[in-house]
Design a protein around this motif. Structure first.
Motif, PDB file in Angstrom:
ATOM      1  N   ARG A   1       0.861  -1.184   0.000  1.00 56.20           N
ATOM      2  CA  ARG A   1       0.000   0.000   0.000  1.00 56.20           C
ATOM      3  C   ARG A   1       0.893   1.230   0.000  1.00 56.20           C
ATOM      4  O   ARG A   1       2.062   1.154   0.368  1.00 56.20           O
ATOM      5  CB  ARG A   1      -0.866   0.060   1.268  1.00 56.20           C
ATOM      6  CG  ARG A   1      -1.763  -1.127   1.511  1.00 56.20           C
ATOM      7  CD  ARG A   1      -3.029  -1.035   0.701  1.00 56.20           C
ATOM      8  NE  ARG A   1      -3.977  -2.074   1.008  1.00 56.20           N
ATOM      9  CZ  ARG A   1      -3.986  -3.292   0.483  1.00 56.20           C
ATOM     10  NH1 ARG A   1      -3.049  -3.649  -0.335  1.00 56.20           N
ATOM     11  NH2 ARG A   1      -4.918  -4.163   0.788  1.00 56.20           N
TER      12      ARG A   1
ATOM     13  N   PRO B   1       0.814   6.211   4.629  1.00 58.26           N
ATOM     14  CA  PRO B   1      -0.213   7.231   4.884  1.00 58.26           C
ATOM     15  C   PRO B   1       0.323   8.650   4.735  1.00 58.26           C
ATOM     16  O   PRO B   1       1.526   8.886   4.620  1.00 58.26           O
ATOM     17  CB  PRO B   1      -0.629   6.942   6.327  1.00 58.26           C
ATOM     18  CG  PRO B   1       0.542   6.263   6.941  1.00 58.26           C
ATOM     19  CD  PRO B   1       1.204   5.488   5.833  1.00 58.26           C
TER      20      PRO B   1
ATOM     21  N   HIS C   1      -2.145  10.275  -2.737  1.00 62.20           N
ATOM     22  CA  HIS C   1      -3.419   9.969  -2.093  1.00 62.20           C
ATOM     23  C   HIS C   1      -4.552  10.801  -2.690  1.00 62.20           C
ATOM     24  O   HIS C   1      -5.693  10.368  -2.706  1.00 62.20           O
ATOM     25  CB  HIS C   1      -3.341  10.196  -0.580  1.00 62.20           C
ATOM     26  CG  HIS C   1      -2.706   9.059   0.157  1.00 62.20           C
ATOM     27  ND1 HIS C   1      -3.334   7.856   0.328  1.00 62.20           N
ATOM     28  CD2 HIS C   1      -1.495   8.945   0.753  1.00 62.20           C
ATOM     29  CE1 HIS C   1      -2.548   7.040   1.005  1.00 62.20           C
ATOM     30  NE2 HIS C   1      -1.422   7.673   1.270  1.00 62.20           N
TER      31      HIS C   1
ATOM     32  N   ARG D   1      -6.212   5.634  -4.894  1.00 61.69           N
ATOM     33  CA  ARG D   1      -5.867   4.649  -3.870  1.00 61.69           C
ATOM     34  C   ARG D   1      -5.172   3.516  -4.604  1.00 61.69           C
ATOM     35  O   ARG D   1      -5.595   3.113  -5.687  1.00 61.69           O
ATOM     36  CB  ARG D   1      -7.118   4.157  -3.162  1.00 61.69           C
ATOM     37  CG  ARG D   1      -7.732   5.265  -2.304  1.00 61.69           C
ATOM     38  CD  ARG D   1      -8.977   4.820  -1.596  1.00 61.69           C
ATOM     39  NE  ARG D   1      -8.655   3.737  -0.676  1.00 61.69           N
ATOM     40  CZ  ARG D   1      -9.557   2.868  -0.228  1.00 61.69           C
ATOM     41  NH1 ARG D   1     -10.812   2.966  -0.617  1.00 61.69           N
ATOM     42  NH2 ARG D   1      -9.209   1.917   0.601  1.00 61.69           N
TER      43      ARG D   1
ATOM     44  N   ALA E   1      -3.320  -0.392  -4.271  1.00 54.74           N
ATOM     45  CA  ALA E   1      -3.107  -1.626  -3.515  1.00 54.74           C
ATOM     46  C   ALA E   1      -2.469  -2.641  -4.459  1.00 54.74           C
ATOM     47  O   ALA E   1      -2.742  -2.649  -5.660  1.00 54.74           O
ATOM     48  CB  ALA E   1      -4.421  -2.164  -2.973  1.00 54.74           C
TER      49      ALA E   1
ATOM     50  N   ARG F   1      -7.612   2.790  -7.659  1.00 57.75           N
ATOM     51  CA  ARG F   1      -8.964   3.353  -7.566  1.00 57.75           C
ATOM     52  C   ARG F   1      -8.787   4.865  -7.664  1.00 57.75           C
ATOM     53  O   ARG F   1      -8.395   5.516  -6.689  1.00 57.75           O
ATOM     54  CB  ARG F   1      -9.629   2.971  -6.253  1.00 57.75           C
ATOM     55  CG  ARG F   1      -9.975   1.510  -6.162  1.00 57.75           C
ATOM     56  CD  ARG F   1     -10.611   1.198  -4.813  1.00 57.75           C
ATOM     57  NE  ARG F   1     -10.908  -0.198  -4.712  1.00 57.75           N
ATOM     58  CZ  ARG F   1     -12.105  -0.726  -4.948  1.00 57.75           C
ATOM     59  NH1 ARG F   1     -13.111   0.059  -5.273  1.00 57.75           N
ATOM     60  NH2 ARG F   1     -12.286  -2.019  -4.842  1.00 57.75           N
TER      61      ARG F   1
ATOM     62  N   ARG G   1      -9.523   8.742  -7.899  1.00 59.05           N
ATOM     63  CA  ARG G   1     -10.470   9.701  -7.343  1.00 59.05           C
ATOM     64  C   ARG G   1     -10.953  10.605  -8.481  1.00 59.05           C
ATOM     65  O   ARG G   1     -10.321  10.678  -9.526  1.00 59.05           O
ATOM     66  CB  ARG G   1      -9.788  10.523  -6.259  1.00 59.05           C
ATOM     67  CG  ARG G   1      -9.304   9.644  -5.099  1.00 59.05           C
ATOM     68  CD  ARG G   1      -8.812  10.506  -3.951  1.00 59.05           C
ATOM     69  NE  ARG G   1      -8.164   9.740  -2.911  1.00 59.05           N
ATOM     70  CZ  ARG G   1      -8.776   8.927  -2.052  1.00 59.05           C
ATOM     71  NH1 ARG G   1     -10.064   8.739  -2.134  1.00 59.05           N
ATOM     72  NH2 ARG G   1      -8.104   8.287  -1.121  1.00 59.05           N
TER      73      ARG G   1
END
Length: 157
Positions: free
Chosen positions: A80, A83, A91, A95, A97, A118, A120
């Protein structure tokens, strides 16, 4: 969402394959999506590394990213983005993975490599159709090159 999953049987143990992947600088030799590796920190089953991603078919440079890989010994690696604040730009765009799983088979392991984005809302979504076309070939090449190295016994680990 863009998701790619490829499988390949490799004549080695799960431990040998997963150890090769956890050696990020060595694995970058087969993964054209890891352009430049800036640093790597490993603490047991967790590896964190900073790199410049290179998305296949995308002609412009990607922002520096920090990823975290978690090893489940003998079974899998989950990846991943680290953060916030380490990946502010990344970010905001998507996303991410990825994982590697190893299943024992006659003569070695069946490796499954999965990568998922994914996106945004915003300009990053324009990359999805391009990655659906280019990412499968990149992942298949990555596994094929890893197989060549591991089966000739040159994992460097």
């Amino acid at each position: 969402m863009t998701r790619v999953e490829e499988q390949l049987t490799i004549g080695c143990t799960a431990e040998a394959f997963l150890g090769f992947v956890m050696d990020v600088e060595r694995y970058a030799e087969v993964d054209d999506k890891l352009r430049t590796v800036f640093w790597v920190r490993r603490d047991g089953d967790l590896t964190e590394f900073a790199f410049r991603p290179a998305l296949p078919g995308v002609p412009f440079p990607q922002p520096k990213a920090v990823a975290r890989m978690r090893l489940t010994p003998g079974e899998r690696i989950d990846i991943r983005l680290a953060p916030l604040p380490l990946n502010k730009v990344n970010h905001r765009m998507a996303r991410f993975a990825a994982c590697f799983t190893c299943d024992p088979v006659d003569g070695g392991v069946r490796v499954t490599r999965m990568i998922e984005f994914r996106f945004r809302p915003g300009p990053g979504r324009l990359l999805a159709p391009l990655l659906r076309r280019t990412l499968p070939g990149s992942v298949a090449r990555e596994l094929r090159l890893a197989k060549e190295i591991l089966e000739r016994g040159d994992s460097g680990t």
